[in-house]
Design a protein around this motif. Structure first.
Motif, PDB file in Angstrom:
ATOM      1  N   ASP A 185       0.852  -1.192   0.000  1.00 18.99           N
ATOM      2  CA  ASP A 185       0.000   0.000   0.000  1.00 18.99           C
ATOM      3  C   ASP A 185       0.890   1.245   0.000  1.00 18.99           C
ATOM      4  N   ALA A 225       0.300   4.421  -0.735  1.00 17.35           N
ATOM      5  CA  ALA A 225      -0.253   5.637  -0.136  1.00 17.35           C
ATOM      6  C   ALA A 225      -0.028   5.637   1.369  1.00 17.35           C
ATOM      7  N   GLU A 226      -0.236   4.500   2.005  1.00 14.23           N
ATOM      8  CA  GLU A 226      -0.004   4.410   3.447  1.00 14.23           C
ATOM      9  C   GLU A 226       1.484   4.556   3.756  1.00 14.23           C
ATOM     10  N   ALA A 268       3.615   6.350   2.078  1.00 11.35           N
ATOM     11  CA  ALA A 268       3.933   7.769   1.959  1.00 11.35           C
ATOM     12  C   ALA A 268       3.502   8.533   3.212  1.00 11.35           C
ATOM     13  N   ARG A 269       2.339   8.217   3.716  1.00 12.87           N
ATOM     14  CA  ARG A 269       1.860   8.893   4.938  1.00 12.87           C
ATOM     15  C   ARG A 269       2.775   8.588   6.122  1.00 12.87           C
ATOM     16  N   VAL A 278       0.966  12.345  -0.495  1.00 12.97           N
ATOM     17  CA  VAL A 278       0.538  11.364  -1.493  1.00 12.97           C
ATOM     18  C   VAL A 278       0.457  12.002  -2.875  1.00 12.97           C
ATOM     19  N   ASP A 279       0.161  13.310  -2.909  1.00 11.34           N
ATOM     20  CA  ASP A 279       0.097  14.018  -4.191  1.00 11.34           C
ATOM     21  C   ASP A 279       1.426  13.958  -4.934  1.00 11.34           C
ATOM     22  N   THR A 310       1.305  11.370  -7.571  1.00 15.00           N
ATOM     23  CA  THR A 310       0.248  11.411  -8.587  1.00 15.00           C
ATOM     24  C   THR A 310       0.268  12.690  -9.420  1.00 15.00           C
ATOM     25  N   ALA A 361      -1.321   1.323  -5.736  1.00 15.01           N
ATOM     26  CA  ALA A 361      -0.694   2.630  -5.909  1.00 15.01           C
ATOM     27  C   ALA A 361      -1.727   3.687  -6.246  1.00 15.01           C
ATOM     28  N   PRO A 362      -1.564   4.906  -5.715  1.00 18.06           N
ATOM     29  CA  PRO A 362      -2.483   5.980  -6.067  1.00 18.06           C
ATOM     30  C   PRO A 362      -2.407   6.304  -7.550  1.00 18.06           C
ATOM     31  N   ALA A 393      -7.236   4.107  -7.130  1.00 14.38           N
ATOM     32  CA  ALA A 393      -5.984   3.352  -7.035  1.00 14.38           C
ATOM     33  C   ALA A 393      -5.851   2.433  -8.232  1.00 14.38           C
TER      34      ALA A 393
END
Length: 554
Positions: free
Chosen positions: A193, A195-196, A198-199, A205-206, A209, A249-250, A256
């Motif tokens: 995951d 996005a998680e 990255a957080r 998260v941007d 993308t 992935a975002p 996703a």
């Protein structure tokens, strides 16, 4: 206390400047003698004593005011080096954070149907990753199969690459494929995951993308020499090294996507189920079994090495010289890794400025990250203009022609020096390379200036050496500070994307350069260092001279 008058009229070669900055002439002194004695610039001494400027000689005991000590005047090209180092330091910090995001991203089990579209002409190879080119989540030389978790997401993904007015699935076949993935006892082999991840590391998260789609990167990316795929490719590499079979992935279109990491996924984990063909108008034919039509995914035989991708400034990918159109080579070449390419090479487009744009952006090589030369040039030129503006604001006379010449010169030196930092950074590290090149540039400029002053009799040898040494040390600090400050900011400040990061890092680097100059002016540190070093060198020289005279046999 005022400096004592020597009744004998003897003239010591150099003395440390007195605390009250006023001295008294000895018998037969000229202003040039006073300047030589105290190691100050003769023209500056005349400016500080306008009433004595035209005097042929000075009366015994004539008060002479010494000029205020001047701080180190860093060459504007050093600002370019600092700015380029700030850009590279910050973007490298972002890349490191993106790679860490992939490393720490949690891996989960997955069993379900995925959707993948491709040309009907090559539908049998829809699971063959060997024909792929660099994309958002795979750099050059890295295998990846892009899929979507549902039909709607798949449609949106293809719409981003569709030609104007054409149906996103026109002339394509949509494959439905079953994926099974589950983490093992070590937490490897699942679906990562991103996005998680990255957080967890504080990366927006941007940053994964930034939009691009089937076109060239945006104007800001082209000007800064950055690419929207750099960070997502690093995040994907981190997950790949962590053993993930696939990525959640975002997507730049929202939602996703599920992307198969062919390095780790086994062919048996993917089972082709059904295909649906679409004609040139986008009309769907009846869905049928994929059995006997779509070939199984082949094993990935590419060589992989754990660690972040090599996307340093100025690194270029290898190209296939035998190809008719721009094409990446089949394998890495010395000093030219495939992973430097961010996307597929672009073919030549129409337009007068197209050749210049391609050379500036590296479009034929898949838009690798630009070297630091443009940042060094902009920084060196901008610093020259800023300095000229400050002088003009003070009421000083500024010649436009001279400013233009200086701007061009400092831009050229800054660009070349920044490129040298790129070449040295892999061996020395970015901070040390920035300091070394900054010091080298300043040593050349300061050395030349002080030698000229020495030859003109304006300063003595000890002062010339002291000025050059201290100026060089200050430039080393400024050049290193730019890279260090950029990396520090990139490590703690969330910046969405490499293009914005490059601009911020450049500003931080140039700011670090000026901050060192401001600190110097506020504290007088370099002026004091020059005085002490000049006095010490002169003392050593005088002692050596006396010793030599004592032992000479003639």
């Amino acid at each position: 206390m005022p400096q004592a008058i020597e009744a004998t009229g003897s003239r010591p070669t150099s003395l440390p400047p007195p605390a009250d900055t006023t001295v008294y002439a000895q018998r037969g002194d000229r202003l040039a003698d006073v300047a030589q004695r105290y190691g100050v610039d003769e023209s500056a001494l005349r400016d500080a004593n306008p009433a004595l400027a035209l005097a042929q000689s000075l009366p015994l005991g004539q008060p002479v005011r010494l000029p205020e000590p001047q701080p180190t005047d860093l060459n504007p090209a050093v600002a370019g080096i600092a700015g380029a180092g700030g850009r590279e330091g910050l973007v490298q910090a972002l890349q490191s954070k993106a790679y860490q995001a992939g490393q720490v991203a949690p891996q989960q089990a997955f069993h379900g149907t995925l959707f993948r579209a491709g040309s009907t002409t090559y539908e049998q190879t829809l699971l063959n990753h060997n024909f792929g080119s660099p994309g958002r989540y795979n750099a050059g030389g890295q295998g990846m199969l892009y899929t979507s978790p549902d039909a709607a997401s798949m449609l949106h993904e293809n719409a981003a690459y569709a030609s104007g007015g054409r149906h996103p699935l026109a002339g394509k076949t949509v494959l439905e494929v079953d994926l099974r993935a589950a983490p093992d006892a070590r937490g490897r082999g699942g679906v990562s995951d991103l996005a998680e991840g990255a957080r967890r590391v504080g990366l927006p998260v941007d940053a994964l993308t930034e939009s691009k789609g089937g076109k060239s990167p945006g104007l800001l990316h082209q000007l800064t020499g950055e690419h929207p795929y750099t960070l997502p490719q690093q995040a994907s590499k981190g997950a790949s090294d962590a053993g993930a079979s696939a990525l959640r992935a975002p997507s730049a279109t929202g939602g996703a996507q599920i992307d198969i990491v062919t390095r780790n996924a086994q062919p048996a984990q993917l089972t082709p189920q059904r295909i649906t063909r679409f004609d040139a108008a986008g009309n769907a034919a009846p869905t049928q079994s994929a059995s006997g039509v779509v070939q199984p995914m082949p094993a990935d035989a590419r060589p992989y090495v754990d660690g972040p991708l090599n996307k340093a400034a100025g690194v270029r990918p290898p190209m296939d010289a035998s190809a008719k159109f721009p094409k990446l080579a089949a394998a890495d070449q010395p000093g030219r890794p495939l992973q430097a390419a961010n996307q597929a090479p672009e073919e030549l487009r129409s337009g007068r400025l197209e050749p210049a744009r391609r050379a500036f952006t590296g479009a034929p090589e898949g838009y690798p990250r630009a070297s630091s030369a443009r940042y060094g040039a902009v920084g060196g030129g901008a610093a020259t203009l800023i300095d000229a503006g400050v002088r003009a604001a003070r009421g000083e006379q500024v010649a436009v022609g001279q400013v233009a010449t200086s701007t061009a010169t400092h831009a050229a030196v800054g660009g070349g020096a920044a490129k040298a930092v790129d070449l040295l950074a892999p061996r020395m590290g970015l901070v040390k390379a920035g300091g070394a090149v900054g010091g080298l540039v300043q040593a050349g400029v300061s050395g030349y200036t002080n030698v000229q002053a020495y030859r003109a009799g304006q300063i003595n040898g000890s002062r010339a050496v002291a000025n050059t040494v201290v100026d060089t040390g200050t430039a080393v600090a400024a050049g290193a500070a730019g890279a260090w400050a950029g990396a520090a900011v990139g490590s703690v400040v969330p910046v969405a994307g490499t293009a914005v990061g490059a601009v911020v890092g450049f500003g931080v680097g140039v700011g670090a350069h000026y901050a060192i100059g401001a600190l110097d002016k506020a504290t007088g540190f370099t002026s004091a260092a020059k005085d002490k070093l000049a006095s010490g060198l002169q003392s050593v020289g005088d002692g050596a001279s006396k010793a030599w005279n004592a032992i000479k046999p003639w």
